[in-house]
Scaffold this motif. Sequence first.
Motif, PDB file in Angstrom:
ATOM      1  N   PHE A  44      40.773  60.734  -7.012  1.00 37.77           N
ATOM      2  CA  PHE A  44      41.289  62.017  -6.544  1.00 37.77           C
ATOM      3  C   PHE A  44      42.575  61.809  -5.750  1.00 37.77           C
ATOM      4  CE2 PHE A  44      36.567  62.395  -6.480  1.00 37.77           C
ATOM      5  CZ  PHE A  44      36.432  63.241  -7.576  1.00 37.77           C
ATOM      6  N   SER A  45      43.531  62.722  -5.910  1.00 38.73           N
ATOM      7  CA  SER A  45      44.749  62.660  -5.099  1.00 38.73           C
ATOM      8  C   SER A  45      44.360  62.948  -3.650  1.00 38.73           C
ATOM      9  CB  SER A  45      45.770  63.683  -5.588  1.00 38.73           C
ATOM     10  OG  SER A  45      45.339  64.997  -5.284  1.00 38.73           O
ATOM     11  N   ALA A  46      45.192  62.549  -2.716  1.00 43.37           N
ATOM     12  CA  ALA A  46      44.897  62.757  -1.287  1.00 43.37           C
ATOM     13  C   ALA A  46      44.631  64.227  -0.979  1.00 43.37           C
ATOM     14  CB  ALA A  46      46.030  62.222  -0.427  1.00 43.37           C
ATOM     15  N   ALA A  47      45.345  65.136  -1.628  1.00 44.76           N
ATOM     16  CA  ALA A  47      45.167  66.579  -1.385  1.00 44.76           C
ATOM     17  C   ALA A  47      43.826  67.101  -1.903  1.00 44.76           C
ATOM     18  CB  ALA A  47      46.308  67.349  -2.037  1.00 44.76           C
ATOM     19  N   GLU A  48      43.234  66.408  -2.877  1.00 41.32           N
ATOM     20  CA  GLU A  48      41.966  66.840  -3.466  1.00 41.32           C
ATOM     21  C   GLU A  48      40.738  66.240  -2.785  1.00 41.32           C
ATOM     22  OE1 GLU A  48      42.574  67.301  -8.162  1.00 41.32           O
ATOM     23  OE2 GLU A  48      42.920  65.259  -7.427  1.00 41.32           O
ATOM     24  N   ARG A  49      40.933  65.333  -1.880  1.00 38.85           N
ATOM     25  CA  ARG A  49      39.803  64.610  -1.286  1.00 38.85           C
ATOM     26  C   ARG A  49      39.080  65.438  -0.226  1.00 38.85           C
ATOM     27  NH1 ARG A  49      42.665  58.630  -0.777  1.00 38.85           N
ATOM     28  NH2 ARG A  49      43.124  58.513  -3.011  1.00 38.85           N
ATOM     29  N   HIS A  50      37.764  65.333  -0.268  1.00 34.85           N
ATOM     30  CA  HIS A  50      36.907  65.998   0.713  1.00 34.85           C
ATOM     31  C   HIS A  50      36.254  64.948   1.594  1.00 34.85           C
ATOM     32  CE1 HIS A  50      37.332  69.787  -1.388  1.00 34.85           C
ATOM     33  NE2 HIS A  50      37.089  69.138  -2.523  1.00 34.85           N
ATOM     34  N   GLN A  51      35.993  65.319   2.816  1.00 40.99           N
ATOM     35  CA  GLN A  51      35.344  64.415   3.760  1.00 40.99           C
ATOM     36  C   GLN A  51      33.954  64.044   3.242  1.00 40.99           C
ATOM     37  OE1 GLN A  51      37.283  63.507   6.340  1.00 40.99           O
ATOM     38  NE2 GLN A  51      35.794  61.977   6.939  1.00 40.99           N
ATOM     39  N   SER A 154      25.676  56.037 -10.238  1.00 42.15           N
ATOM     40  CA  SER A 154      26.918  56.702  -9.853  1.00 42.15           C
ATOM     41  C   SER A 154      27.581  55.844  -8.789  1.00 42.15           C
ATOM     42  CB  SER A 154      26.660  58.093  -9.265  1.00 42.15           C
ATOM     43  OG  SER A 154      26.238  58.988 -10.249  1.00 42.15           O
ATOM     44  N   THR A 155      28.893  55.880  -8.762  1.00 41.71           N
ATOM     45  CA  THR A 155      29.647  55.087  -7.801  1.00 41.71           C
ATOM     46  C   THR A 155      30.719  55.968  -7.172  1.00 41.71           C
ATOM     47  OG1 THR A 155      29.260  53.100  -9.142  1.00 41.71           O
ATOM     48  CG2 THR A 155      31.038  52.988  -7.516  1.00 41.71           C
ATOM     49  N   LEU A 156      30.833  55.899  -5.855  1.00 40.84           N
ATOM     50  CA  LEU A 156      31.860  56.627  -5.119  1.00 40.84           C
ATOM     51  C   LEU A 156      32.743  55.645  -4.368  1.00 40.84           C
ATOM     52  CD1 LEU A 156      29.784  59.531  -3.497  1.00 40.84           C
ATOM     53  CD2 LEU A 156      31.258  59.654  -5.512  1.00 40.84           C
ATOM     54  N   ILE A 157      34.007  55.974  -4.276  1.00 42.13           N
ATOM     55  CA  ILE A 157      34.944  55.208  -3.438  1.00 42.13           C
ATOM     56  C   ILE A 157      35.306  56.120  -2.274  1.00 42.13           C
ATOM     57  CG2 ILE A 157      37.159  54.017  -3.312  1.00 42.13           C
ATOM     58  CD1 ILE A 157      36.993  53.760  -6.422  1.00 42.13           C
ATOM     59  N   ILE A 158      35.085  55.640  -1.065  1.00 42.81           N
ATOM     60  CA  ILE A 158      35.391  56.389   0.157  1.00 42.81           C
ATOM     61  C   ILE A 158      36.627  55.737   0.779  1.00 42.81           C
ATOM     62  CG2 ILE A 158      34.503  57.223   2.373  1.00 42.81           C
ATOM     63  CD1 ILE A 158      32.820  58.141  -0.072  1.00 42.81           C
ATOM     64  N   ASP A 159      37.676  56.522   1.025  1.00 39.98           N
ATOM     65  CA  ASP A 159      38.897  55.943   1.577  1.00 39.98           C
ATOM     66  C   ASP A 159      38.747  55.640   3.069  1.00 39.98           C
ATOM     67  OD1 ASP A 159      39.447  58.363   2.988  1.00 39.98           O
ATOM     68  OD2 ASP A 159      40.980  58.998   1.567  1.00 39.98           O
ATOM     69  N   SER A 160      39.761  55.017   3.648  1.00 37.95           N
ATOM     70  CA  SER A 160      39.687  54.584   5.049  1.00 37.95           C
ATOM     71  C   SER A 160      39.652  55.750   6.031  1.00 37.95           C
ATOM     72  CB  SER A 160      40.861  53.657   5.376  1.00 37.95           C
ATOM     73  OG  SER A 160      42.088  54.350   5.195  1.00 37.95           O
ATOM     74  N   GLN A 161      39.939  56.952   5.563  1.00 41.87           N
ATOM     75  CA  GLN A 161      39.843  58.146   6.406  1.00 41.87           C
ATOM     76  C   GLN A 161      38.493  58.850   6.243  1.00 41.87           C
ATOM     77  OE1 GLN A 161      43.361  60.662   6.134  1.00 41.87           O
ATOM     78  NE2 GLN A 161      44.539  58.882   5.486  1.00 41.87           N
ATOM     79  N   GLY A 162      37.588  58.248   5.492  1.00 42.10           N
ATOM     80  CA  GLY A 162      36.262  58.813   5.314  1.00 42.10           C
ATOM     81  C   GLY A 162      36.187  59.915   4.273  1.00 42.10           C
ATOM     82  N   ARG A 163      37.161  59.954   3.356  1.00 42.93           N
ATOM     83  CA  ARG A 163      37.190  60.983   2.321  1.00 42.93           C
ATOM     84  C   ARG A 163      36.790  60.394   0.969  1.00 42.93           C
ATOM     85  NH1 ARG A 163      43.259  62.693   2.676  1.00 42.93           N
ATOM     86  NH2 ARG A 163      43.309  60.444   2.385  1.00 42.93           N
ATOM     87  N   ILE A 164      36.205  61.221   0.122  1.00 42.60           N
ATOM     88  CA  ILE A 164      35.803  60.786  -1.212  1.00 42.60           C
ATOM     89  C   ILE A 164      37.064  60.664  -2.065  1.00 42.60           C
ATOM     90  CG2 ILE A 164      34.411  61.323  -3.241  1.00 42.60           C
ATOM     91  CD1 ILE A 164      32.659  63.058  -1.263  1.00 42.60           C
ATOM     92  N   ALA A 165      37.403  59.419  -2.401  1.00 38.75           N
ATOM     93  CA  ALA A 165      38.650  59.142  -3.111  1.00 38.75           C
ATOM     94  C   ALA A 165      38.437  58.911  -4.599  1.00 38.75           C
ATOM     95  CB  ALA A 165      39.324  57.918  -2.502  1.00 38.75           C
TER      96      ALA A 165
END
Length: 187
Positions: A44-51, A154-165
């Motif tokens: 997901f782009s940074a603008a599309e990411r949810h916490q 299922s696999t999720l990547i969580i970015d360093s800001q805690g958002r689903i990336a």
Amino acid sequence: MTAKSLPVIAALAVTALAGCAGGQSSSDPGGTRFVAGDGKVQVFSAAERHQAPAIEGATIDGTTEKLATGKVYVLNFWASWCAPCRAEAPVLKDIAAKTKAAGVQFVGINFKDLQASAQAYDRRVQPGYPSIFDKTGKVLLSFQGTVPPAAIPSTLIIDSQGRIAGRALGAVKYNELLSAITKVSDE
């Protein structure tokens, strides 16, 4: 065996070969059947990411695992009885080891499993990262809207800001997952 039992046996064989996945139907509004996935990683782009929700829980070996911001996490939802989960285990283990030096932390989320089965599987696979024991599905349900409540693996990547990336439904493919993790951790 009768001629009438052959179609039933054939249907059961097809279902078993599908692994942990099957389609949802309109008669299953709660999403309790398993959902198929192709393993493609969607970043997901940074603008599309949810916490991401706060994740903390007891691991299958009895310790506690808690996700914190400031680090990239890869969450993998799995069960010992899930054939596609077992098939992707070597991929996850290798990528976890390869990305650990870059500060990426893998955490498994063991879903609707027996603790003894999860522990035996973990001892056999030795993934090199902890797994939260989520027998009731509470952790998986906290991601509803991002991950269907019965989509494993299922696999999720969580970015360093805690958002689903990033997200992959189904067994992941090595190069695709590694590329997505590298992209998110290089941000």
